[in-house]
Design a protein around this motif. Structure first.
Motif, PDB file in Angstrom:
ATOM      1  N   GLU A   1      41.268  48.795  49.088  1.00 30.90           N
ATOM      2  CA  GLU A   1      42.635  49.259  48.875  1.00 30.90           C
ATOM      3  C   GLU A   1      42.231  50.723  49.930  1.00 30.90           C
ATOM      4  O   GLU A   1      41.136  51.537  49.072  1.00 30.90           O
TER       5      GLU A   1
ATOM      6  N   ALA B   1      45.894  39.983  39.728  1.00 26.11           N
ATOM      7  CA  ALA B   1      45.589  39.374  41.075  1.00 26.11           C
ATOM      8  C   ALA B   1      46.474  38.721  41.543  1.00 26.11           C
ATOM      9  O   ALA B   1      46.949  37.731  40.697  1.00 26.11           O
ATOM     10  N   VAL B   2      46.973  38.813  42.868  1.00 32.64           N
ATOM     11  CA  VAL B   2      46.960  37.875  43.953  1.00 32.64           C
ATOM     12  C   VAL B   2      45.567  37.226  44.483  1.00 32.64           C
ATOM     13  O   VAL B   2      45.730  38.114  45.564  1.00 32.64           O
ATOM     14  N   ALA B   3      45.958  36.846  44.859  1.00 33.04           N
ATOM     15  CA  ALA B   3      45.045  35.705  46.145  1.00 33.04           C
ATOM     16  C   ALA B   3      45.749  35.841  47.200  1.00 33.04           C
ATOM     17  O   ALA B   3      46.819  35.137  47.935  1.00 33.04           O
ATOM     18  N   GLU B   4      45.302  36.262  48.575  1.00 34.71           N
ATOM     19  CA  GLU B   4      46.090  36.599  50.418  1.00 34.71           C
ATOM     20  C   GLU B   4      45.477  36.016  51.023  1.00 34.71           C
ATOM     21  O   GLU B   4      46.753  35.139  51.935  1.00 34.71           O
ATOM     22  N   ARG B   5      44.486  35.255  50.709  1.00 36.30           N
ATOM     23  CA  ARG B   5      43.959  34.736  52.117  1.00 36.30           C
ATOM     24  C   ARG B   5      42.217  34.045  51.754  1.00 36.30           C
ATOM     25  O   ARG B   5      41.689  34.805  50.919  1.00 36.30           O
TER      26      ARG B   5
ATOM     27  N   THR C   1      47.732  43.259  41.656  1.00 33.90           N
ATOM     28  CA  THR C   1      49.601  43.632  41.366  1.00 33.90           C
ATOM     29  C   THR C   1      49.694  44.386  40.111  1.00 33.90           C
ATOM     30  O   THR C   1      50.685  45.073  40.236  1.00 33.90           O
TER      31      THR C   1
ATOM     32  N   TYR D   1      37.656  34.946  49.224  1.00 34.04           N
ATOM     33  CA  TYR D   1      39.682  35.604  48.898  1.00 34.04           C
ATOM     34  C   TYR D   1      39.582  36.681  49.201  1.00 34.04           C
ATOM     35  O   TYR D   1      38.751  37.672  48.542  1.00 34.04           O
ATOM     36  N   ARG D   2      40.574  37.620  49.695  1.00 34.77           N
ATOM     37  CA  ARG D   2      41.176  38.851  49.958  1.00 34.77           C
ATOM     38  C   ARG D   2      42.064  38.526  49.156  1.00 34.77           C
ATOM     39  O   ARG D   2      42.976  38.058  48.783  1.00 34.77           O
ATOM     40  N   VAL D   3      41.684  39.853  48.356  1.00 33.74           N
ATOM     41  CA  VAL D   3      42.860  39.702  46.510  1.00 33.74           C
ATOM     42  C   VAL D   3      43.492  41.289  46.636  1.00 33.74           C
ATOM     43  O   VAL D   3      42.838  41.835  47.572  1.00 33.74           O
ATOM     44  N   ARG D   4      44.165  40.672  45.929  1.00 39.57           N
ATOM     45  CA  ARG D   4      45.234  42.363  45.651  1.00 39.57           C
ATOM     46  C   ARG D   4      45.133  42.416  44.278  1.00 39.57           C
ATOM     47  O   ARG D   4      46.316  41.618  43.753  1.00 39.57           O
TER      48      ARG D   4
ATOM     49  N   CYS E   1      39.003  42.871  46.801  1.00 42.25           N
ATOM     50  CA  CYS E   1      40.236  43.370  46.822  1.00 42.25           C
ATOM     51  C   CYS E   1      39.585  45.085  47.030  1.00 42.25           C
ATOM     52  O   CYS E   1      38.641  45.792  47.303  1.00 42.25           O
TER      53      CYS E   1
END
Length: 155
Positions: free
Chosen positions: A13, A60-64, A96, A91-94, A11
């Motif tokens: 930012e 969170a959401v996994a972006e890729r 939320t 995983y790249r995670v954002r 994660c």
């Protein structure tokens, strides 16, 4: 030889990365990425989101998919004293939503956003270095060359 399949969240930012302070059974403290073991029958994609929520209190959401790291840790360096094979899915995670908090009744004592530049000075798991290398390179194959680990790094 022991074996573990795990999923880890990278994660980022801006110039900060989300880390979690893991406290071992003897009280030693190591910084690591949010993540953990894939349960029997669980998809690693679901594991990473579950682990972020459990260990940090964040949604969170996994972006890729960033990649997979497979490493064998010699018995002399492994916690249990036996050769250990760890396969980590990164995983790249954002993030939320939610609010940072320690893991209730768990081994994660403190999740924090820390500067990427400051990571080099932390006593950390090699997983942090691997995750950051994958996030920087985003290799098409999902495989990063062996990441040099040293200094204050723990397996």
């Amino acid at each position: 030889m022991s074996f573990r399949l795990a999923a880890y969240a990278v994660c980022i930012e801006g110039e900060r990365v989300l880390l979690a302070r893991h406290v071992g059974p003897t009280g030693e403290s190591t910084w690591t990425l949010p993540g953990g073991g894939v349960e029997h029958g669980e998809d690693p994609f679901d594991t990473v989101i579950r682990e972020v929520a459990e260990e940090t209190g964040c949604d969170a959401v996994a972006e890729r998919l960033l990649g997979v790291d497979s490493r064998v840790i010699p018995a002399a360096e492994a916690r249990a004293g036996v050769v250990h094979h760890n396969v980590g899915v990164f995983y790249r995670v954002r993030v939320t939503g939610g609010r940072l908090r320690p893991e209730p009744n768990g081994e994660t004592a403190e999740p924090v956003w820390t500067s990427i530049a400051g990571v080099a000075h932390l006593r950390r798991s090699s997983l942090v270095d691997v995750g950051l290398a994958l996030a920087r390179a985003v290799p098409a194959t999902g495989h990063v060359a062996p990441v040099p680990v040293g200094g204050l790094v723990q397996h």
